[in-house]
Design a protein around this motif. Sequence first.
Motif, short mmCIF file in Angstrom:
data_model
loop_
_atom_site.label_atom_id
_atom_site.label_comp_id
_atom_site.label_asym_id
_atom_site.label_seq_id
_atom_site.Cartn_x
_atom_site.Cartn_y
_atom_site.Cartn_z
N THR A 7 0.85 -1.18 0.00
CA THR A 7 0.00 0.00 0.00
C THR A 7 0.88 1.23 0.00
OG1 THR A 7 -0.13 -0.01 2.40
CG2 THR A 7 -1.90 -1.13 1.21
N SER A 8 0.43 2.25 -0.67
CA SER A 8 1.16 3.50 -0.74
C SER A 8 0.77 4.38 0.44
CB SER A 8 0.82 4.21 -2.05
OG SER A 8 1.43 5.46 -2.09
N VAL A 9 1.76 4.88 1.14
CA VAL A 9 1.52 5.78 2.26
C VAL A 9 2.14 7.12 1.92
CG1 VAL A 9 1.94 6.21 4.70
CG2 VAL A 9 1.49 3.88 3.92
N SER A 10 1.33 8.14 1.94
CA SER A 10 1.80 9.48 1.63
C SER A 10 2.18 10.19 2.93
CB SER A 10 0.68 10.25 0.92
OG SER A 10 1.08 11.56 0.68
N LEU A 36 -0.69 22.93 4.96
CA LEU A 36 -1.75 21.96 5.25
C LEU A 36 -2.81 21.97 4.14
CD1 LEU A 36 -2.13 22.41 9.10
CD2 LEU A 36 -1.13 20.45 7.91
N ASP A 37 -3.18 23.16 3.69
CA ASP A 37 -4.17 23.27 2.62
C ASP A 37 -3.65 22.57 1.35
OD1 ASP A 37 -6.74 24.48 1.63
OD2 ASP A 37 -5.34 25.42 0.23
N CYS A 79 2.64 15.26 8.09
CA CYS A 79 1.23 14.94 7.84
C CYS A 79 1.14 13.59 7.13
CB CYS A 79 0.61 16.04 6.99
SG CYS A 79 -1.13 15.80 6.64
N THR A 80 0.35 12.70 7.71
CA THR A 80 0.04 11.41 7.09
C THR A 80 -1.48 11.31 6.99
OG1 THR A 80 -0.16 10.18 9.16
CG2 THR A 80 2.06 10.38 8.22
N TRP A 138 0.12 16.36 18.55
CA TRP A 138 -0.32 15.38 17.58
C TRP A 138 -1.84 15.50 17.46
CZ3 TRP A 138 -3.12 10.69 18.14
CH2 TRP A 138 -2.97 9.77 17.10
N ILE A 139 -2.33 15.61 16.22
CA ILE A 139 -3.77 15.68 15.95
C ILE A 139 -4.14 14.47 15.11
CG2 ILE A 139 -5.65 16.98 14.87
CD1 ILE A 139 -3.93 19.50 15.22
N ASP A 140 -5.05 13.66 15.62
CA ASP A 140 -5.53 12.48 14.90
C ASP A 140 -6.48 12.93 13.79
OD1 ASP A 140 -6.52 10.01 14.09
OD2 ASP A 140 -6.69 9.25 16.14
N ARG A 141 -6.23 12.49 12.57
CA ARG A 141 -7.08 12.84 11.43
C ARG A 141 -8.19 11.84 11.19
NH1 ARG A 141 -3.99 13.91 6.13
NH2 ARG A 141 -6.08 14.59 5.58
N ARG A 142 -8.12 10.69 11.84
CA ARG A 142 -9.13 9.66 11.61
C ARG A 142 -10.40 10.01 12.36
NH1 ARG A 142 -5.39 5.05 13.78
NH2 ARG A 142 -5.29 6.70 15.30
N PRO A 143 -11.55 9.66 11.83
CA PRO A 143 -12.80 9.94 12.54
C PRO A 143 -12.84 9.21 13.89
CG PRO A 143 -13.24 9.18 10.30
CD PRO A 143 -11.77 9.00 10.55
N ALA A 144 -13.38 9.88 14.88
CA ALA A 144 -13.53 9.25 16.20
C ALA A 144 -14.53 8.11 16.12
CB ALA A 144 -13.99 10.28 17.23
N VAL A 145 -14.33 7.07 16.91
CA VAL A 145 -15.23 5.93 16.94
C VAL A 145 -16.61 6.42 17.38
CG1 VAL A 145 -15.69 3.70 18.02
CG2 VAL A 145 -13.34 4.36 17.46
N GLY A 146 -17.62 6.04 16.63
CA GLY A 146 -18.99 6.42 16.99
C GLY A 146 -19.37 7.82 16.54
N ARG A 147 -18.46 8.51 15.87
CA ARG A 147 -18.76 9.86 15.40
C ARG A 147 -18.68 9.85 13.88
NH1 ARG A 147 -14.44 14.27 16.70
NH2 ARG A 147 -13.61 13.65 14.71
#
Length: 151
Positions: A7-10, A36-37, A79-80, A138-147
């Motif tokens: 898998t490609s990871v940017s 970031l933009d 940023c990943t 560190w800021i998590d970019r993945r959606p929170a569980v249940g949100r």
Amino acid sequence: MPQRVQTSVSVHMFTERFSATPRGARLARRMARYRLDGWGIPYGGEISERAAQIIAELAANAATHGRVAGRDFELRLTCTGEAVRIEVSDARTERCPTQEPRRPDPDDESGRGLLLVAALADEWGVARRDVGKTVWAWIDRRPAVGRPPGG
């Protein structure tokens, strides 16, 4: 024989030094939002706004409390697809923040920056360097569980 799937990871990285002045702190925040933009984290979005506020606080602290004559501070963004990591490094070792920032008295005019960083970041901390320190968030970019995403 099982087939391997790659898998490609940017991973995007940005590192820049800024003058340890209020102007340098403002420029660091503006440059970070621009980067970031360009990496797909749009202006005005939740991640962009959180990152901008964290960078504003850490850069202002580096310019105010971490300043050493003739030395700049450094901003590093990584940023990943999973997270944004913010690092602000300065040359002052003896002024190292604690992991549990002190709550200022209600009448105090300053002292709330690291409380704000702690509230906005999913994780944050301080790392010593040979010369100075790095405060990271560190800021998590993945959606929170249940949100739902974006909610």
